[in-house]
Design a protein around this motif. Structure first.
Motif, short mmCIF file in Angstrom:
data_model
loop_
_atom_site.label_atom_id
_atom_site.label_comp_id
_atom_site.label_asym_id
_atom_site.label_seq_id
_atom_site.Cartn_x
_atom_site.Cartn_y
_atom_site.Cartn_z
N ARG A 63 0.83 -1.21 0.00
CA ARG A 63 0.00 0.00 0.00
C ARG A 63 0.86 1.26 0.00
O ARG A 63 0.36 2.35 -0.30
CB ARG A 63 -0.94 0.00 1.21
CG ARG A 63 -2.08 -1.00 1.08
CD ARG A 63 -3.22 -0.66 2.02
NE ARG A 63 -4.33 -1.61 1.89
CZ ARG A 63 -5.52 -1.44 2.44
NH1 ARG A 63 -5.76 -0.36 3.19
NH2 ARG A 63 -6.47 -2.32 2.28
N LEU A 65 2.96 3.03 -2.11
CA LEU A 65 3.16 2.91 -3.56
C LEU A 65 4.58 3.22 -4.01
O LEU A 65 4.98 2.82 -5.11
CB LEU A 65 2.13 3.76 -4.30
CG LEU A 65 0.70 3.20 -4.21
CD1 LEU A 65 -0.31 4.15 -4.82
CD2 LEU A 65 0.61 1.83 -4.90
N THR A 85 4.25 10.52 -5.06
CA THR A 85 3.48 9.29 -4.87
C THR A 85 2.58 9.49 -3.64
O THR A 85 2.67 10.52 -2.97
CB THR A 85 4.37 8.06 -4.64
OG1 THR A 85 5.11 8.23 -3.42
CG2 THR A 85 5.33 7.85 -5.80
N LYS A 86 1.74 8.52 -3.38
CA LYS A 86 0.82 8.61 -2.24
C LYS A 86 0.45 7.21 -1.79
O LYS A 86 0.19 6.35 -2.63
CB LYS A 86 -0.44 9.39 -2.65
CG LYS A 86 -1.49 9.60 -1.56
CD LYS A 86 -2.67 10.39 -2.13
CE LYS A 86 -3.71 10.73 -1.07
NZ LYS A 86 -4.44 9.54 -0.61
N LYS A 87 0.46 6.97 -0.48
CA LYS A 87 0.01 5.67 0.01
C LYS A 87 -1.46 5.48 -0.37
O LYS A 87 -2.25 6.40 -0.28
CB LYS A 87 0.20 5.57 1.52
CG LYS A 87 1.67 5.52 1.93
CD LYS A 87 1.84 5.35 3.43
CE LYS A 87 3.31 5.27 3.81
NZ LYS A 87 3.51 5.11 5.27
N ARG A 88 -1.78 4.28 -0.81
CA ARG A 88 -3.13 4.01 -1.32
C ARG A 88 -4.06 3.48 -0.26
O ARG A 88 -3.65 3.06 0.83
CB ARG A 88 -3.05 3.02 -2.48
CG ARG A 88 -2.62 1.62 -2.05
CD ARG A 88 -2.73 0.64 -3.22
NE ARG A 88 -2.25 -0.70 -2.85
CZ ARG A 88 -2.99 -1.62 -2.27
NH1 ARG A 88 -4.24 -1.38 -1.94
NH2 ARG A 88 -2.47 -2.81 -2.01
N ASP A 112 -6.58 8.64 -4.79
CA ASP A 112 -5.43 7.74 -4.92
C ASP A 112 -4.77 7.94 -6.28
O ASP A 112 -5.37 8.50 -7.21
CB ASP A 112 -5.88 6.27 -4.81
CG ASP A 112 -5.87 5.75 -3.38
OD1 ASP A 112 -5.10 6.29 -2.56
OD2 ASP A 112 -6.62 4.80 -3.09
N THR A 114 -3.63 6.79 -9.90
CA THR A 114 -4.38 5.96 -10.84
C THR A 114 -3.52 5.41 -11.97
O THR A 114 -3.99 4.72 -12.85
CB THR A 114 -5.59 6.74 -11.39
OG1 THR A 114 -6.51 5.84 -11.99
CG2 THR A 114 -5.17 7.78 -12.40
N PHE A 277 -4.03 11.79 -9.73
CA PHE A 277 -4.47 11.36 -8.41
C PHE A 277 -5.95 11.74 -8.33
O PHE A 277 -6.30 12.91 -8.48
CB PHE A 277 -3.69 12.09 -7.31
CG PHE A 277 -2.22 11.75 -7.23
CD1 PHE A 277 -1.68 11.33 -6.02
CD2 PHE A 277 -1.38 11.87 -8.32
CE1 PHE A 277 -0.32 11.04 -5.91
CE2 PHE A 277 -0.02 11.57 -8.23
CZ PHE A 277 0.51 11.16 -7.03
N ASN A 350 -6.29 -0.60 -11.42
CA ASN A 350 -7.21 0.53 -11.57
C ASN A 350 -7.86 0.46 -12.94
O ASN A 350 -7.15 0.39 -13.96
CB ASN A 350 -6.47 1.86 -11.42
CG ASN A 350 -6.05 2.13 -9.99
OD1 ASN A 350 -6.81 2.66 -9.21
ND2 ASN A 350 -4.82 1.75 -9.65
N ARG A 365 -10.86 -0.38 -8.27
CA ARG A 365 -9.53 0.08 -7.86
C ARG A 365 -8.88 -0.92 -6.92
O ARG A 365 -9.53 -1.49 -6.05
CB ARG A 365 -9.63 1.44 -7.18
CG ARG A 365 -10.49 2.42 -7.96
CD ARG A 365 -10.24 3.84 -7.55
NE ARG A 365 -8.91 4.28 -7.99
CZ ARG A 365 -8.43 5.51 -7.76
NH1 ARG A 365 -9.15 6.37 -7.08
NH2 ARG A 365 -7.24 5.84 -8.20
N TRP A 366 -7.59 -1.13 -7.16
CA TRP A 366 -6.76 -2.01 -6.34
C TRP A 366 -7.27 -3.44 -6.33
O TRP A 366 -7.22 -4.14 -5.33
CB TRP A 366 -6.60 -1.45 -4.92
CG TRP A 366 -6.29 0.02 -4.94
CD1 TRP A 366 -7.03 1.04 -4.40
CD2 TRP A 366 -5.18 0.64 -5.59
NE1 TRP A 366 -6.44 2.26 -4.68
CE2 TRP A 366 -5.30 2.04 -5.41
CE3 TRP A 366 -4.08 0.17 -6.31
CZ2 TRP A 366 -4.38 2.96 -5.92
CZ3 TRP A 366 -3.16 1.08 -6.82
CH2 TRP A 366 -3.31 2.45 -6.62
#
Length: 383
Positions: A63, A65, A85-88, A112, A114, A277, A350, A365-366
């Motif tokens: 998670r 990313l 980036t960003k934690k999902r 999140d 994509t 995002f 995604n 998603r995910w």
């Protein structure tokens, strides 16, 4: 009698046209209107089984990313994180029928990354350029528009906008520190083999390659003479009532000058960070626009002509159009679904799926990427 028959035919034509129109478009910040599966004769049990499958088959990557990206592309020489980036979050999704929400799961408002779903948004910015005469036609050579040396040379000068959109340009060069040959290299050979390979004639071989997609974003930045995200916001996202939370980001070093102003050139995915995002709900709005042939309510935002071009199979890959995946017969065909179905797909599972046959938009998603076909097979049983 003849007049009555003509009237009846006219009424039938009106009903067919009406049935093809999406009947519901959510207002900005509106709670999405729902309808129960029973209203559309959808098998509720089968629908719930598909949703449960999506929730129970989460993408197995981290998670965090940053970790998932570095592990996912560890074969690539010199690969590094160059953008945000960003934690999902966890699995999330929405299923729309005629625009109405018939199923959802997870946090659909969470923003999140994509990844390569971004490519289908980038394709749309190119479509807007052609619709507005900024690009005359995608068959034009890009060198007619971008003369800064990026498309110089015997090979690169042959490349058209269509080649970039279909990912079969085989453009050779370096952009923002990324080398074309180092992006998803072949399984065979080593550095020297990859660097000094023979180039493919543009239009003959598809190669999924983020450096070249980022090159398309760079080129569109210069023809629009403004940031690509601003074009998408003004022409599409604001008009479909998207939230204010989505962002389109680029690499830290990806700055170019346009009319004396420094402008960020964004990425077509999150391969090295960046990209779009966005929330599940805003992805669903974008899919709903395409389900309705580029029209939102009464306003044509992207032309039907462009959508037809964008979803026409390319010669090297029948399952790929203008940065959209197609369900035509080929390696990525989903059995039982219409050949007219098409979708955006991104790293980590995604997806935005547009299915006109059943009047569906499916956002998931995910979901473990290898499970998407099984998920769609389960979903088909509901219809």
């Amino acid at each position: 009698m003849k007049k009555a028959l003509l009237t009846l035919l006219a009424c039938c034509a009106t009903l067919v046209t009406f049935s093809q129109e999406t009947s519901y478009f959510p207002q900005r910040n509106e709670v999405w209107a729902t309808k129960t599966p029973e209203v559309y004769a959808i098998d509720k049990t089968a629908l719930e089984k598909a949703v449960s499958f999506a929730m129970n088959n989460e993408y197995t990557g981290s998670r965090d990313l940053r970790i998932a990206i570095l592990e996912g592309f560890e074969r690539e020489p010199f690969h590094e994180i160059l953008g945000p980036t960003k934690k999902r979050g966890g699995p999330a999704g929405m299923i729309l029928k005629d625009g109405y929400l018939v199923a959802s799961w997870g946090d659909t408002k969470r923003v999140d990354m994509t990844f390569s779903v971004t490519k289908s948004f980038l394709s749309t910015v190119a479509g807007l350029a052609e619709d507005n005469g900024i690009i005359e036609d995608t068959s034009d050579k890009v060198s007619q528009y971008i003369w800064d040396g990026t498309f110089d040379g015997a090979h690169n000068s042959k490349i058209s906008w269509e080649h970039l959109l279909q990912q079969n340009s085989d453009w050779s060069g370096e952009l923002w520190g990324g080398k074309d040959w180092a992006d998803r290299p072949p399984r065979e050979g080593g550095l020297d083999d990859w660097k000094f390979r023979k180039l493919n004639e543009p239009g003959t071989v598809m190669e999924y390659n983020d450096v070249r997609v980022n090159l398309l974003a760079y080129s569109l930045t210069h023809v629009w003479r403004k940031p690509v995200p601003a074009v998408l916001k003004e022409r599409i996202m604001d008009r479909i009532g998207a939230s204010t939370t989505w962002r389109w980001l680029g690499y830290e070093n990806a700055w170019t000058e346009v009319d004396g102003i420094k402008v960020k050139s964004v990425t077509g995915g999150g391969h090295s960070g960046g990209g779009i995002f966005i929330s599940t709900e805003d992805m669903a709005r974008f899919g709903l626009l395409f389900l309705n042939n580029g029209k939102w309510k009464a306003e044509q935002l992207i032309s039907e002509k462009w959508i037809e071009k964008a979803t026409t199979p390319s010669i090297p890959n029948p399952n790929y159009g203008y940065l959209w995946w197609l369900n035509t017969k080929g390696e990525r065909h989903w059995e039982g679904w219409s050949a007219d179905l098409y979708y955006a797909a991104g790293f980590g599972g995604n997806f935005i799926v547009i299915d006109k046959e059943h009047r569906l938009v499916v956002v998931t998603r995910w979901l473990e990427p290898s499970k998407i076909e099984e998920f769609m097979s389960l979903l088909l049983k509901a219809f």
